[in-house]
Scaffold this motif. Structure first.
Motif, mmCIF file in Angstrom:
data_model
loop_
_atom_site.group_PDB
_atom_site.id
_atom_site.type_symbol
_atom_site.label_atom_id
_atom_site.label_comp_id
_atom_site.label_asym_id
_atom_site.label_seq_id
_atom_site.Cartn_x
_atom_site.Cartn_y
_atom_site.Cartn_z
ATOM 1 N N MET A 13 0.838 -1.208 0.000
ATOM 2 C CA MET A 13 0.000 0.000 0.000
ATOM 3 C C MET A 13 0.871 1.255 0.000
ATOM 4 O O MET A 13 0.587 2.236 -0.706
ATOM 5 C CB MET A 13 -0.900 0.025 1.237
ATOM 6 C CG MET A 13 -1.927 -1.073 1.261
ATOM 7 S SD MET A 13 -3.403 -0.617 0.353
ATOM 8 C CE MET A 13 -4.625 -0.769 1.622
ATOM 9 N N ASN A 14 1.926 1.219 0.824
ATOM 10 C CA ASN A 14 2.813 2.381 0.877
ATOM 11 C C ASN A 14 3.447 2.656 -0.478
ATOM 12 O O ASN A 14 3.544 3.800 -0.911
ATOM 13 C CB ASN A 14 3.904 2.178 1.931
ATOM 14 C CG ASN A 14 3.340 2.297 3.338
ATOM 15 O OD1 ASN A 14 2.228 2.813 3.521
ATOM 16 N ND2 ASN A 14 4.068 1.803 4.324
ATOM 17 N N ASP A 15 3.874 1.561 -1.144
ATOM 18 C CA ASP A 15 4.476 1.739 -2.465
ATOM 19 C C ASP A 15 3.459 2.291 -3.458
ATOM 20 O O ASP A 15 3.797 3.083 -4.337
ATOM 21 C CB ASP A 15 5.033 0.411 -2.988
ATOM 22 C CG ASP A 15 6.274 -0.011 -2.199
ATOM 23 O OD1 ASP A 15 6.757 0.819 -1.390
ATOM 24 O OD2 ASP A 15 6.747 -1.153 -2.384
ATOM 25 N N PHE A 16 2.212 1.845 -3.291
ATOM 26 C CA PHE A 16 1.160 2.350 -4.172
ATOM 27 C C PHE A 16 1.059 3.874 -4.046
ATOM 28 O O PHE A 16 1.114 4.604 -5.037
ATOM 29 C CB PHE A 16 -0.176 1.688 -3.818
ATOM 30 C CG PHE A 16 -1.354 2.238 -4.571
ATOM 31 C CD1 PHE A 16 -1.562 1.898 -5.898
ATOM 32 C CD2 PHE A 16 -2.254 3.103 -3.952
ATOM 33 C CE1 PHE A 16 -2.651 2.406 -6.601
ATOM 34 C CE2 PHE A 16 -3.335 3.625 -4.647
ATOM 35 C CZ PHE A 16 -3.533 3.271 -5.973
ATOM 36 N N PHE A 17 0.985 4.334 -2.793
ATOM 37 C CA PHE A 17 0.880 5.784 -2.580
ATOM 38 C C PHE A 17 2.146 6.508 -3.060
ATOM 39 O O PHE A 17 2.070 7.585 -3.643
ATOM 40 C CB PHE A 17 0.599 6.105 -1.113
ATOM 41 C CG PHE A 17 -0.853 5.966 -0.761
ATOM 42 C CD1 PHE A 17 -1.784 6.856 -1.282
ATOM 43 C CD2 PHE A 17 -1.301 4.955 0.074
ATOM 44 C CE1 PHE A 17 -3.131 6.744 -0.982
ATOM 45 C CE2 PHE A 17 -2.651 4.831 0.383
ATOM 46 C CZ PHE A 17 -3.569 5.721 -0.139
ATOM 47 N N ALA A 18 3.308 5.872 -2.812
ATOM 48 C CA ALA A 18 4.553 6.512 -3.235
ATOM 49 C C ALA A 18 4.556 6.685 -4.749
ATOM 50 O O ALA A 18 4.976 7.727 -5.275
ATOM 51 C CB ALA A 18 5.748 5.680 -2.786
ATOM 52 N N SER A 19 4.060 5.660 -5.451
ATOM 53 C CA SER A 19 4.112 5.740 -6.898
ATOM 54 C C SER A 19 3.121 6.796 -7.422
ATOM 55 O O SER A 19 3.423 7.545 -8.357
ATOM 56 C CB SER A 19 3.893 4.343 -7.468
ATOM 57 O OG SER A 19 3.010 4.369 -8.530
ATOM 58 N N ILE A 20 1.951 6.878 -6.778
ATOM 59 C CA ILE A 20 0.982 7.913 -7.170
ATOM 60 C C ILE A 20 1.569 9.312 -6.917
ATOM 61 O O ILE A 20 1.533 10.184 -7.790
ATOM 62 C CB ILE A 20 -0.336 7.771 -6.363
ATOM 63 C CG1 ILE A 20 -0.981 6.418 -6.618
ATOM 64 C CG2 ILE A 20 -1.302 8.905 -6.679
ATOM 65 C CD1 ILE A 20 -1.332 6.135 -8.040
ATOM 66 N N ASN A 21 2.148 9.470 -5.731
ATOM 67 C CA ASN A 21 2.734 10.774 -5.406
ATOM 68 C C ASN A 21 3.846 11.137 -6.382
ATOM 69 O O ASN A 21 3.979 12.282 -6.797
ATOM 70 C CB ASN A 21 3.263 10.784 -3.968
ATOM 71 C CG ASN A 21 2.117 10.833 -2.970
ATOM 72 O OD1 ASN A 21 1.081 11.435 -3.245
ATOM 73 N ND2 ASN A 21 2.276 10.173 -1.826
ATOM 74 N N GLY A 22 4.649 10.120 -6.741
ATOM 75 C CA GLY A 22 5.731 10.329 -7.701
ATOM 76 C C GLY A 22 5.177 10.811 -9.044
ATOM 77 O O GLY A 22 5.688 11.755 -9.645
ATOM 78 N N ASN A 23 4.093 10.154 -9.493
ATOM 79 C CA ASN A 23 3.493 10.544 -10.774
ATOM 80 C C ASN A 23 2.962 11.971 -10.740
ATOM 81 O O ASN A 23 3.114 12.719 -11.702
ATOM 82 C CB ASN A 23 2.325 9.605 -11.114
ATOM 83 C CG ASN A 23 2.815 8.266 -11.597
ATOM 84 O OD1 ASN A 23 3.969 8.131 -11.998
ATOM 85 N ND2 ASN A 23 1.964 7.271 -11.538
ATOM 86 N N LEU A 24 2.357 12.317 -9.626
ATOM 87 C CA LEU A 24 1.803 13.669 -9.526
ATOM 88 C C LEU A 24 2.925 14.696 -9.557
ATOM 89 O O LEU A 24 2.848 15.726 -10.219
ATOM 90 C CB LEU A 24 0.980 13.830 -8.242
ATOM 91 C CG LEU A 24 -0.347 13.064 -8.191
ATOM 92 C CD1 LEU A 24 -1.036 13.283 -6.855
ATOM 93 C CD2 LEU A 24 -1.265 13.497 -9.323
ATOM 94 N N GLU A 25 3.987 14.374 -8.841
ATOM 95 C CA GLU A 25 5.124 15.278 -8.770
ATOM 96 C C GLU A 25 5.743 15.481 -10.155
ATOM 97 O O GLU A 25 6.016 16.600 -10.578
ATOM 98 C CB GLU A 25 6.139 14.662 -7.796
ATOM 99 C CG GLU A 25 7.475 15.356 -7.783
ATOM 100 C CD GLU A 25 7.787 15.924 -6.418
ATOM 101 O OE1 GLU A 25 7.305 15.328 -5.426
ATOM 102 O OE2 GLU A 25 8.502 16.929 -6.368
ATOM 103 N N LYS A 26 5.956 14.362 -10.850
ATOM 104 C CA LYS A 26 6.553 14.430 -12.179
ATOM 105 C C LYS A 26 5.649 15.239 -13.127
ATOM 106 O O LYS A 26 6.110 16.066 -13.905
ATOM 107 C CB LYS A 26 6.763 13.017 -12.733
ATOM 108 C CG LYS A 26 8.154 12.854 -13.352
ATOM 109 C CD LYS A 26 8.348 11.481 -13.998
ATOM 110 C CE LYS A 26 8.279 10.305 -13.019
ATOM 111 N NZ LYS A 26 8.060 8.999 -13.681
ATOM 112 N N SER A 27 4.360 14.974 -13.023
ATOM 113 C CA SER A 27 3.422 15.722 -13.870
ATOM 114 C C SER A 27 3.501 17.208 -13.566
ATOM 115 O O SER A 27 3.387 18.039 -14.475
ATOM 116 C CB SER A 27 1.989 15.247 -13.645
ATOM 117 O OG SER A 27 1.921 13.859 -13.785
#
Ligand SMILES: Nc1nc2c(ncn2[C@@H]2O[C@H](COP(=O)(O)OP(=O)(O)OP(=O)(O)O)[C@@H](O)[C@H]2O)c(=O)[nH]1
Ligand SMILES: [Mg+2]
Length: 654
Positions: A468-482
C-alpha cells in the motif's frame, strides 16, 4: 413556520442556480452569434452549466445504532406523509447505507445491491454503473403504507453459514461485527443488502439534496465506500448522541473515526445532535429544572467530544415527528427540532452558494478575458490600418507602392515566424503526450494491478502495508513528475507568447500556470484515511481480513482513479487554455495582414478607394466598440445574479 425554512432556503438556492445557468447560456448564445466562441469557450461553458445543473448537497447522518438517525430523517424530511417512512425501531434497524435522492430519469423506487457482491471485486461506486446488479422495487407514491413496507427492505437480514459471512468480511471470530446477530455456532444473521438507493420525488431531493442514512458503528467500518467516499464528500454530517445512553465509548469511536479522524482542525459542516431529550421530560420537575438538566448534558457531551457546547443541538426526533404528523405546534417547539433545522439551513446553504458563486465568477472572468483580448487586438489592428490609410491621403502612387512592399514584407516575415509556431505545436503535442503517459489512467491501472497482486501474495501486515505504501509513493511520484512537466510546458508557452509579442506586436499574454496541489492534497487525504483505518481494520477481523483489506484497497484505488479523472479533465482544459489564445492570435494577426495588404492593393489600383476604405474601417471600429460594451453588460448581468442577496420565497416568513 420555521420548519419550512430549510425547504424555502433550498428552493431559493435552486432557483438561483437556474437563473445563473440561464444567464450563462445567454452569454454563450451571444458569443456564438458574434462568432466569438472558440472551442475553449464552448467547453468551459458546457462544464459550468453541467456543474450547476448537477450540483448536489449531501447531508449524512452518522451515529452508533439506535441513536435515532432514521427517526430524525423522518422528522425533518418525511413528516408530511403522516407516518414513519424509513424503518426506525429499537435495536439495529438500518442494516445498509441508504441514499435518498431523486433522479428524474427513473420512476420512484428503491434499488438494492445484494450483500453477495461483497464476495466479488468491485466497489459500490463501480456497481452503480451496472443496473443489472441491483434489485429494483417500485414505490407506490399513492400509499404511504405500501411505501414504508417496501422501504423496510433496508433492515432486511438473512441467516447464512458462518463460513459465508466470513467470506463477505462480515464475520469475525472475536465476534465484533455480528455481536447481536449471533444465532448459533454454524449460522449468523447478516444484512441482505450492501447498499440502498431510494429514488423519491420529494421537493428537496428534486432540487439536488441527497440524504445519506447509515447503519450503526461496525457496519460503517466494513464498508470502505462510506469512510473513504460518501462521508468525506458530504457537505454536512449530522452526528447523533442519545440522552438516554449518554456519550458511550463506541459513540466516541464513531466520532473520532468518521467525523474528526481525518481533519481534527475542522468541524465545519459537522453538527452534533443530542437526541431523545424527551426522556428527560419528567412531569415531577419544573420546566426550568428540565432545561437545566438538558443544558448539563449538552455541556458534558461537549466536553467529551472537545467541541463548544453551542455546536450541540438537543432535540427529540420522535416527538418532533409526532408533533408534525399531528400538527401540534407546542410539542414541535418543545422537541426543539426547529432550531436544528434553522441552523442547518443557515449554515449549509449560504456556504454552498458562496462556493459555487465564487467558482463560477472566476471562470466567467477567465472566459471574458480571452474574448476581450481578441476584441482588443481587433481594435489595435483597425487603428493601425486607419493610421496607415490616413497617412496616404494626398500621397502619390510611389508612396502607396512603397507601403505595399512594406506590408508584403511584414507578411512574409510573419509567415516565416509561423513555421516556428508549427514547430512549437509539435513540441507541445509531445510534451502533452508524455504528461498523459505519466498521469494517464493506463499507468494508474498498471500500478493498481501490481499492488493488488502484492496484497494477495503477502499474508502479513508488513507485506500489505508495504504494498500500500508503495502504491501511494508511486501515485505521489506521478503527480510530482506531472507537476514538473506542466511547469516546463508553462515556461515554453510563456516564452513563446513573449516572443510573438515582441517580434510581431501580438497582444502580450501570460498563460496561467497549472497547479497539482489540489490532487496531491486529495491523495494525501486518502493516505491519511488509509493510515487511520488500516489498524482498526486489521485488528477488527482475523479470518475475514483479506476480503476486507482487498475491498479497502479497491475503494482507495477507485478514489485515486477519480482524482486522476478530474486531473485529466483539468489538464485537458488547461492545455487548451494555454494554446488556444496563441492559435487565435496567430490566426487574427494573419488575417489582419492580409486585409491590410488587400486594401492597399485596392488603393494602389484606384486612388478613389482610399476614402471608401477609411469609412469602412471606421464602421468596423464602431462595431467592435459595440461588442466590447455588450460583453461587459453580459458579464455584469451574471455578476448581478451571483451577488444578489439570498431571495427567500414568501413561505420562509409565512
Ligand atoms: N424517546 C425517544 N425515542 C427515540 C427518539 N428518536 C428515536 N427514538 C427511538 O429510538 C429507536 C431507534 O431509532 P432509529 O431511528 O431506528 O435509530 P438509528 O440511529 O437509525 O439506528 P440504526 O438504524 O439501527 O443504526 C426507535 O425505537 C426510535 O423510535 C427520541 O427522540 N425520543
Ligand atoms: Mg436507522
Amino acid at each position: 413556520m420555521q420548519s419550512k425554512d430549510l425547504a424555502a432556503r433550498f428552493e431559493a438556492y435552486s432557483d438561483w442556480r437556474r437563473r445563473l445557468s440561464s444567464r450563462i447560456s445567454g452569454l454563450h448564445e451571444w458569443l456564438s452569434q458574434q462568432e466569438l466562441a472558440d472551442a475553449n469557450a464552448d467547453l468551459s461553458i458546457q462544464y459550468l452549466l453541467e456543474r450547476l445543473h448537477q450540483d448536489k448537497l449531501v447531508v449524512a447522518f452518522v451515529a452508533e445504532f439506535s441513536r435515532g438517525k432514521s427517526e430524525l430523517i423522518n422528522a425533518i424530511f418525511f413528516a408530511d406523509f403522516g407516518q414513519r417512512l424509513l424503518p426506525s425501531a429499537a435495536g439495529r434497524t438500518t442494516m445498509c447505507p441508504t441514499e435518498l435522492l431523486y433522479d428524474s430519469t427513473r420512476p420512484p423506487s428503491i434499488r438494492l445491491l445484494p450483500i453477495e457482491t461483497r464476495a466479488r471485486d468491485g466497489t459500490v461506486t463501480e456497481f452503480k454503473n451496472y443496473a443489472d446488479e441491483w434489485v429494483t422495487l417500485p414505490l407506490d407514491m399513492s400509499s404511504a403504507d405500501k411505501m414504508s413496507e417496501v422501504l423496510s427492505q433496508v433492515s432486511q437480514t438473512k441467516r447464512v453459514p458462518v463460513a459465508l459471512a466470513r467470506k463477505y468480511g462480515l464475520y469475525d471470530d472475536g465476534d465484533v461485527l455480528t455481536q447481536r446477530a449471533h444465532i448459533d455456532d454454524k449460522a449468523v444473521d447478516i444484512p441482505s443488502w450492501r447498499h440502498a438507493i431510494i429514488n423519491f420525488p420529494h421537493p428537496l431531493l428534486q432540487q439536488g439534496l441527497v440524504i445519506l442514512d447509515t447503519p450503526g458503528l461496525n457496519a460503517i467500518g466494513t464498508e470502505p465506500e462510506l469512510t473513504l467516499n460518501l462521508l468525506p464528500n458530504a457537505h454536512a454530517v449530522l452526528f447523533l448522541l442519545a440522552a438516554d445512553t449518554g456519550v458511550t465509548k463506541t459513540d466516541i469511536e464513531v466520532w473520532r473515526e468518521h467525523l474528526v479522524g481525518q481533519n481534527p482542525a475542522s468541524t465545519e459542516g459537522r453538527l452534533v445532535i443530542l437526541n431523545k431529550i424527551d426522556g428527560l421530560w419528567d412531569e415531577l420537575r419544573t420546566g426550568q429544572e428540565i432545561d437545566a438538566e438538558i443544558a448539563r448534558q449538552v455541556r458534558s457531551s461537549a466536553e467529551l467530544l472537545a467541541i463548544p457546547p453551542a455546536q450541540i443541538f438537543p432535540i427529540s426526533a420522535q416527538k418532533a415527528l409526532v408533533a408534525k404528523v399531528n400538527g401540534d405546534d407546542a410539542l414541535l417547539a418543545r422537541s426543539r427540532l426547529p432550531q436544528l433545522e434553522l441552523a442547518l439551513s443557515k449554515e449549509l446553504i449560504p456556504a454552498k452558494r458562496h462556493i459555487v458563486g465564487t467558482a463560477t465568477k472566476a471562470e466567467i472572468r477567465a472566459l471574458a478575458a480571452s474574448v476581450q483580448a481578441i476584441l482588443a487586438s481587433r481594435v489595435a489592428g483597425i487603428h493601425e490600418q486607419l493610421g496607415e490609410l490616413r497617412g496616404l491621403r494626398g500621397k502619390n502612387q510611389d508612396v502607396v507602392e512603397h507601403m505595399l512592399e512594406r506590408i508584403q514584407q511584414e507578411k512574409d516575415v510573419f509567415e516565416r515566424g509561423m513555421q516556428r509556431y508549427t514547430a512549437l505545436r509539435t513540441v507541445f503535442t509531445q510534451h502533452s503526450n508524455s504528461l498523459y503517459a505519466n498521469i494517464g489512467l493506463e499507468t494508474l491501472r498498471a500500478t493498481a494491478t501490481n499492488t493488488r497482486k502484492r496484497i494477495e501474495a503477502s499474508p502479513f501486515t508488513k507485506g500489505v502495508r508495504s504494498a500500500m505504501n508503495d502504491f501511494f509513493a508511486s501515485i505521489n511520484g506521478n503527480l510530482e513528475k506531472s507537476g514538473q512537466q506542466t511547469g516546463e510546458i508553462h515556461e515554453m508557452m510563456r516564452a513563446m507568447y513573449a516572443r510573438f509579442a515582441k517580434e510581431h506586436g501580438l497582444e502580450p499574454f501570460a498563460p496561467p500556470p497549472f497547479s497539482m496541489l489540489k490532487y496531491q492534497k486529495e491523495v494525501e487525504r486518502l493516505e491519511r484515511a488509509y493510515n487511520v483505518h488500516f489498524n482498526t481494520l486489521w485488528n477488527m477481523v482475523s479470518k475475514a481480513k483479506f476480503t476486507l483489506m482487498k475491498r479497502f484497497f479497491e475503494t482507495i484505488a477507485i478514489r485515486v482513479k477519480h482524482v486522476y479523472d478530474i486531473a485529466n479533465r483539468d489538464l485537458d482544459s488547461w492545455l487548451k487554455t494555454v494554446m488556444a489564445p496563441l492559435e487565435t492570435q496567430v490566426r487574427e494577426h494573419h488575417l489582419q495582414l492580409r486585409r491590410r495588404l488587400d486594401s492597399v492593393k485596392r488603393i494602389h489600383r484606384a486612388s478613389d478607394e482610399l476614402e471608401e476604405r477609411v469609412v469602412e474601417l471606421e464602421q468596423a471600429e464602431a462595431a467592435v466598440g459595440i461588442q466590447v460594451a455588450a460583453l461587459a453588460r453580459e458579464i455584469k448581468a451574471i455578476d448581478d445574479v451571483i451577488d444578489q442577496p439570498e431571495l427567500l420565497p414568501r413561505a420562509a416568513n409565512g
